[in-house]
Design a protein around this motif. Sequence first.
Motif, short mmCIF file in Angstrom:
data_model
loop_
_atom_site.label_atom_id
_atom_site.label_comp_id
_atom_site.label_asym_id
_atom_site.label_seq_id
_atom_site.Cartn_x
_atom_site.Cartn_y
_atom_site.Cartn_z
N TYR A 76 0.85 -1.19 0.00
CA TYR A 76 0.00 0.00 0.00
C TYR A 76 0.88 1.24 0.00
O TYR A 76 1.82 1.34 0.80
N ASP A 125 -5.50 11.63 7.16
CA ASP A 125 -6.16 10.59 7.97
C ASP A 125 -5.46 9.23 7.82
O ASP A 125 -6.06 8.19 8.08
N GLU A 126 -4.21 9.24 7.36
CA GLU A 126 -3.47 7.98 7.22
C GLU A 126 -2.31 7.95 8.20
O GLU A 126 -1.64 8.96 8.43
N ASP A 127 -2.06 6.79 8.76
CA ASP A 127 -0.91 6.59 9.62
C ASP A 127 -0.44 5.14 9.45
O ASP A 127 -0.94 4.42 8.58
N ALA A 166 -1.01 2.55 11.16
CA ALA A 166 -2.08 1.56 11.36
C ALA A 166 -2.94 1.42 10.10
O ALA A 166 -3.23 0.30 9.66
N THR A 167 -3.32 2.54 9.50
CA THR A 167 -4.20 2.46 8.32
C THR A 167 -3.44 1.88 7.13
O THR A 167 -4.00 1.11 6.35
N VAL A 169 -3.22 -1.87 7.65
CA VAL A 169 -4.49 -2.55 7.35
C VAL A 169 -4.68 -2.68 5.84
O VAL A 169 -5.04 -3.75 5.33
N PRO A 205 1.47 4.80 15.71
CA PRO A 205 0.61 5.91 16.16
C PRO A 205 0.67 6.15 17.66
O PRO A 205 0.53 7.28 18.12
N ILE A 247 -4.76 -3.31 16.41
CA ILE A 247 -5.69 -2.53 15.56
C ILE A 247 -5.86 -3.27 14.23
O ILE A 247 -6.96 -3.44 13.73
N ALA A 288 -9.25 -5.02 12.71
CA ALA A 288 -9.71 -4.50 11.41
C ALA A 288 -9.87 -5.61 10.38
O ALA A 288 -10.74 -5.54 9.51
N ASN A 333 -10.51 -8.74 11.23
CA ASN A 333 -11.32 -9.78 11.86
C ASN A 333 -10.50 -11.06 12.10
O ASN A 333 -10.92 -12.16 11.74
#
Lengths: 368, 133
Positions: free
Chosen positions: A27, A64-66, A68-69, A72, A100, A109, A113, A115
């Motif tokens: 990503y 809004d990205e770090d 963790a995101t 994921v 974060p 996290i 996310a 599952n």
Amino acid sequence: MNKVELIMNNSKKALDNGVGIIGYGAYIPKRRIKAETIAEVWGKDGEDIKNGLMIEEKAVPGIDEDTATISVAATQNALLRAKINPREIGAIYVGSESHPYAVKPTATIVGDAINAGHDYTAASTEFACKAGTAAIQMCAGLVKSNYIKYGLAIGADTAQGAPGNALEYSAAAGGAAFIIGSDKREIVAQIEATYSYSSDTPDFWRRSHAMYPSHGGRFTGEPAYVKHVFSATQGLLERTGYKINDFDFAVFHMPNGKFASGMAKKLGIPFEKIAPGFVVKRIGNTYSGSSILGLCATLDVAKPNQLILLTSYGSGAGSDSFVFRTTDKLNEVRNAAPTVEDYIKDKEYVSYAQYAKIKGKLHYGGAQ
Amino acid sequence: MHRTSVPLLWRRFKHHYRLLGNHCKTCKTDYYPPREICPTCRRKGVLEEKEFEKKGTIQTYSIIYAGPVGFDKQTPYAVALIKLDNGPVLVSQIVDAPFDQVKIGAKVTAVFRKIYEDGKEGIIHYGLKWKVV
């Protein structure tokens, strides 16, 4: 110096460690800033910077990205390729130097996310830019010793560079995730061997509560990056019996283009073999994501039964070196998720002012 | 500045992270966020958890230029009513798209993002936002 030997196999060729990558995912955030945009702010020559560092632009996270995101998103792509039930994952390790939270794992996290249920061990790891490859080794060890069926290893960062510092041209955002398993029918790249080389070398660091890292300038080169990447690679070759020419592709940690291409030259590897994974030119140094995004990009183009050499580097300092052998399964899973090239091409440029806002470099005073 | 009840937020992680709502087996209605009781069937309603597919269509949208506290640094941004392909309508942010791509009828898919932070020392809220595909 302390040489640590991990997951080794003493046979000479076609090593089978019984463990490998069953799914990989990348990503890269959409936003980019050009080297000349940063250079203009500080009165530098953008062309000089681009040519010197071999970095044209770098990936910038959304506001809004770090880590963790990014972790994921990369994991979701790895799962698309692995096609496994996330609840069968028994370990999640997220390597980063921009978690974060200082205290609270990024890994849980990610677990919630995707599952993954609750039957897994987890930790956030840090070893400058090599925490992601350390996570791969940890997962491979747990899978190989049958403690777990699958392990999830992630390397991701939203790297920091102080305004005006040389790091500002390279410190980027991105990450990659790998699901490690032992079922031969699922493996897309065997981990034939891995070897690490570590020492206490303070070339780059960030103290607690410090906003930006510090580094030793030229000291980051010869005694740090060069020595560790070279030694880990040489150690791996000695222990496996492989020659450098046996490899179809190679990936080295890319703090900038110059260091990685210089290492290839030093080891006698033609640039064509590092070219597929040479992502630094277009996205910068994604720190814990750097070498493993290069691995993803190489897996995106590799054919079955090809050998890939990967050597990461983390300041402080250490290198993890790996031999991967691709399998027939790689062709089946490659198109199940976006490739690194897909992410590199999907971009939107930001100005230095937008970049400064996103990266929290603005001081709002009393108007918080 | 801690604005949120941490236990309350924690109970909602699975709803926020994975689009987990519920479904009334009696009247076959889907709910997101999940309901404690079915507002139609009341005591006759039988609710079960349902995870919705993270795909949908923009029904309508608005561009926010003056965001509330916690979102004020993100302006301008788009907020849309999204009709899920196999579920109800929800409201969420649209990200990573120039505004000329945010259109009624545009197909969207969910992405995991930071929603907001409770100040510099509080909890970080994560959840789903949407991007145009």
